[in-house]
Design an enzyme around this catalytic site. Sequence first.
Site, mmCIF file in Angstrom:
data_model
loop_
_atom_site.group_PDB
_atom_site.id
_atom_site.type_symbol
_atom_site.label_atom_id
_atom_site.label_comp_id
_atom_site.label_asym_id
_atom_site.label_seq_id
_atom_site.Cartn_x
_atom_site.Cartn_y
_atom_site.Cartn_z
ATOM 1 N N TYR A 152 0.840 -1.207 0.000
ATOM 2 C CA TYR A 152 0.000 0.000 0.000
ATOM 3 C C TYR A 152 0.878 1.262 0.000
ATOM 4 O O TYR A 152 0.707 2.136 -0.850
ATOM 5 C CB TYR A 152 -0.882 -0.030 1.236
ATOM 6 C CG TYR A 152 -1.878 1.098 1.356
ATOM 7 C CD1 TYR A 152 -2.942 1.216 0.481
ATOM 8 C CD2 TYR A 152 -1.758 2.026 2.391
ATOM 9 C CE1 TYR A 152 -3.871 2.240 0.625
ATOM 10 C CE2 TYR A 152 -2.694 3.043 2.540
ATOM 11 C CZ TYR A 152 -3.749 3.146 1.649
ATOM 12 O OH TYR A 152 -4.669 4.149 1.802
ATOM 13 N N GLU A 202 3.588 14.918 -19.932
ATOM 14 C CA GLU A 202 2.423 14.933 -20.829
ATOM 15 C C GLU A 202 1.511 16.132 -20.591
ATOM 16 O O GLU A 202 0.488 16.263 -21.240
ATOM 17 C CB GLU A 202 1.601 13.644 -20.662
ATOM 18 C CG GLU A 202 2.388 12.361 -20.928
ATOM 19 C CD GLU A 202 2.694 12.144 -22.417
ATOM 20 O OE1 GLU A 202 2.201 12.931 -23.259
ATOM 21 O OE2 GLU A 202 3.425 11.178 -22.722
HETATM 22 P P1 NAD Z 1 -13.040 2.064 0.816
HETATM 23 O O1 NAD Z 1 -12.461 0.708 0.898
HETATM 24 O O2 NAD Z 1 -14.333 2.329 1.473
HETATM 25 O O3 NAD Z 1 -13.159 2.524 -0.711
HETATM 26 C C1 NAD Z 1 -12.296 2.117 -1.725
HETATM 27 C C2 NAD Z 1 -13.154 1.766 -2.939
HETATM 28 O O4 NAD Z 1 -12.297 1.373 -4.033
HETATM 29 C C3 NAD Z 1 -14.101 0.611 -2.660
HETATM 30 O O5 NAD Z 1 -15.386 0.965 -3.093
HETATM 31 C C4 NAD Z 1 -13.510 -0.522 -3.466
HETATM 32 O O6 NAD Z 1 -14.467 -1.464 -3.857
HETATM 33 C C5 NAD Z 1 -12.871 0.211 -4.628
HETATM 34 N N1 NAD Z 1 -11.783 -0.524 -5.292
HETATM 35 C C6 NAD Z 1 -10.731 -1.151 -4.721
HETATM 36 N N2 NAD Z 1 -9.953 -1.702 -5.657
HETATM 37 C C7 NAD Z 1 -10.511 -1.412 -6.860
HETATM 38 C C8 NAD Z 1 -10.187 -1.717 -8.199
HETATM 39 N N3 NAD Z 1 -9.106 -2.453 -8.510
HETATM 40 N N4 NAD Z 1 -10.998 -1.263 -9.201
HETATM 41 C C9 NAD Z 1 -12.110 -0.535 -8.896
HETATM 42 N N5 NAD Z 1 -12.469 -0.220 -7.641
HETATM 43 C C10 NAD Z 1 -11.684 -0.654 -6.635
HETATM 44 O O7 NAD Z 1 -11.920 3.032 1.374
HETATM 45 P P2 NAD Z 1 -11.945 4.609 1.624
HETATM 46 O O8 NAD Z 1 -11.604 4.791 3.039
HETATM 47 O O9 NAD Z 1 -13.163 5.228 1.076
HETATM 48 O O10 NAD Z 1 -10.682 5.069 0.749
HETATM 49 C C11 NAD Z 1 -10.810 5.752 -0.494
HETATM 50 C C12 NAD Z 1 -9.438 6.230 -0.964
HETATM 51 O O11 NAD Z 1 -8.885 7.133 -0.001
HETATM 52 C C13 NAD Z 1 -8.417 5.091 -1.127
HETATM 53 O O12 NAD Z 1 -7.614 5.359 -2.281
HETATM 54 C C14 NAD Z 1 -7.588 5.183 0.114
HETATM 55 O O13 NAD Z 1 -6.283 4.687 -0.116
HETATM 56 C C15 NAD Z 1 -7.587 6.683 0.380
HETATM 57 N N6 NAD Z 1 -7.373 6.972 1.818
HETATM 58 C C16 NAD Z 1 -8.348 6.727 2.748
HETATM 59 C C17 NAD Z 1 -8.081 6.985 4.078
HETATM 60 C C18 NAD Z 1 -9.115 6.744 5.136
HETATM 61 O O14 NAD Z 1 -8.805 6.932 6.300
HETATM 62 N N7 NAD Z 1 -10.319 6.363 4.828
HETATM 63 C C19 NAD Z 1 -6.834 7.470 4.475
HETATM 64 C C20 NAD Z 1 -5.856 7.677 3.500
HETATM 65 C C21 NAD Z 1 -6.144 7.454 2.171
#
Ligand code: NAD
Length: 325
Positions: free
Chosen positions: A170, A188
């Site tokens: 990650y 780009e």
């Molecule tokens: P979440 O797991 O609820 O949402 C992630 C979504 O991405 C899910 O709906 C999942 O089904 C989808 N997904 C995963 N792999 C995929 C793929 N290969 N193709 C299409 N869809 C895919 O998590 P979240 O907390 O809503 O996180 C959203 C984003 O924010 C992520 O990129 C995460 O890394 C980033 N983020 C979140 C937090 C947090 O605290 N929630 C902190 C830092 C970064």
Amino acid sequence: KIEQRIDEVSLLSQKYPPVKFLSEKDRKRILITGGAGFVGSHLTDKLMMDGHEVTVVDNFFTGRKRNVEHWIGHENFELINHDVVEPLYIEVDQIYHLASPASPPNYMYNPIKTLKTNTIGTLNMLGLAKRVGARLLLASTSEVYGDPEVHPQNEEYWGHVNPIGPRACYDEGKRVAETMCYAYMKQEGVEVRVARIFNTFGSRMHMNDGRVVSNFILQALQGEPLTVRVPSRLFILCPFPHLLGNPEEHTILEFARLIKSLVVSRSQIQFLPEAQDDPQRRRPDIRKAKMMLGWEPVVPLEEGLNKTIQYFSRELEHQANNQYI
Ligand code: NAD
Ligand code: UDP
Ligand code: UDP
């Protein structure tokens, strides 16, 4: 024709949350990858209510249709079951690229898939952004700092990541995703934005997400012991790149006690051994985000926790009634 249109609009306004009217010139076609997840579904709500056309692309690994079901059938909304590791050819003006598992148990469940999603998936979305001339925002993470040696963390700090540890799929995946964004920008001319989000919680968060807030709330509601890992980090909620988070600092134990008292739970507090490579301390320095974006957290900690507790209670009730699988 006008009357028919007014009828259609009033019908829509009864069935869906209220949506602002935007003229065609102001209305954007927006792609949200990972839009059926916790953060993505709230972003979907905001952009839909602002009057834009939103396409959610999600493979439903951790996301759920239920998080966006209140928009299904709306003329401005589209939901596509698609994995971003595969190329995607659509026409859009903006891309919010959030698709990625986010919690340690979820991203460690299949580390190779996590790497593919963050590398090939991000490459595909940048290729799409390049072809259609769209701006792309990458949801990055405080995890790009690894176990930071600088405190609090600001945009200039490069981080301290173990490249072969259990969190690397990650942490390094998001680091290379950031690198790709800036390479596409320089080479780009793609317009990119990177938001490094810190640990965030709220409604629509997956109950079995495995992160500290969801674990503690669920444990407190179910009368099970609250699992504090020691030594546990000082914890910060919810910045560029931009750092988006709450600069208030709490220990995990303080958190456990607070959640226990808000839930009015009789759960014990149980101390577990420390997880490998767990960052000891995190806190965003949000001065730049505040100055350049006017951004700062607005929901006080207890209010945010209470809302999340309410959401989890309702989820548990629904589960008990077998309303969801
Ligand atoms: P979440 O797991 O609820 O949402 C992630 C979504 O991405 C899910 O709906 C999942 O089904 C989808 N997904 C995963 N792999 C995929 C793929 N290969 N193709 C299409 N869809 C895919 O998590 P979240 O907390 O809503 O996180 C959203 C984003 O924010 C992520 O990129 C995460 O890394 C980033 N983020 C979140 C937090 C947090 O605290 N929630 C902190 C830092 C970064
Ligand atoms: N891509 C995509 N949708 C598009 C354009 C490109 O998914 O609308 C993918 C494409 O499959 C490629 C990646 O994005 O693998 C990177 O695209 P780019 O044009 O930068 O690279 P190239 O196709 O020249 O290798
Ligand atoms: N943590 C804990 N008990 C739990 C879950 C997490 O003590 O049941 C600690 C974990 O060791 C870390 C902090 O809480 O120090 C935040 O971890 P989390 O898994 O919520 O997310 P991260 O910020 O690491 O992505």
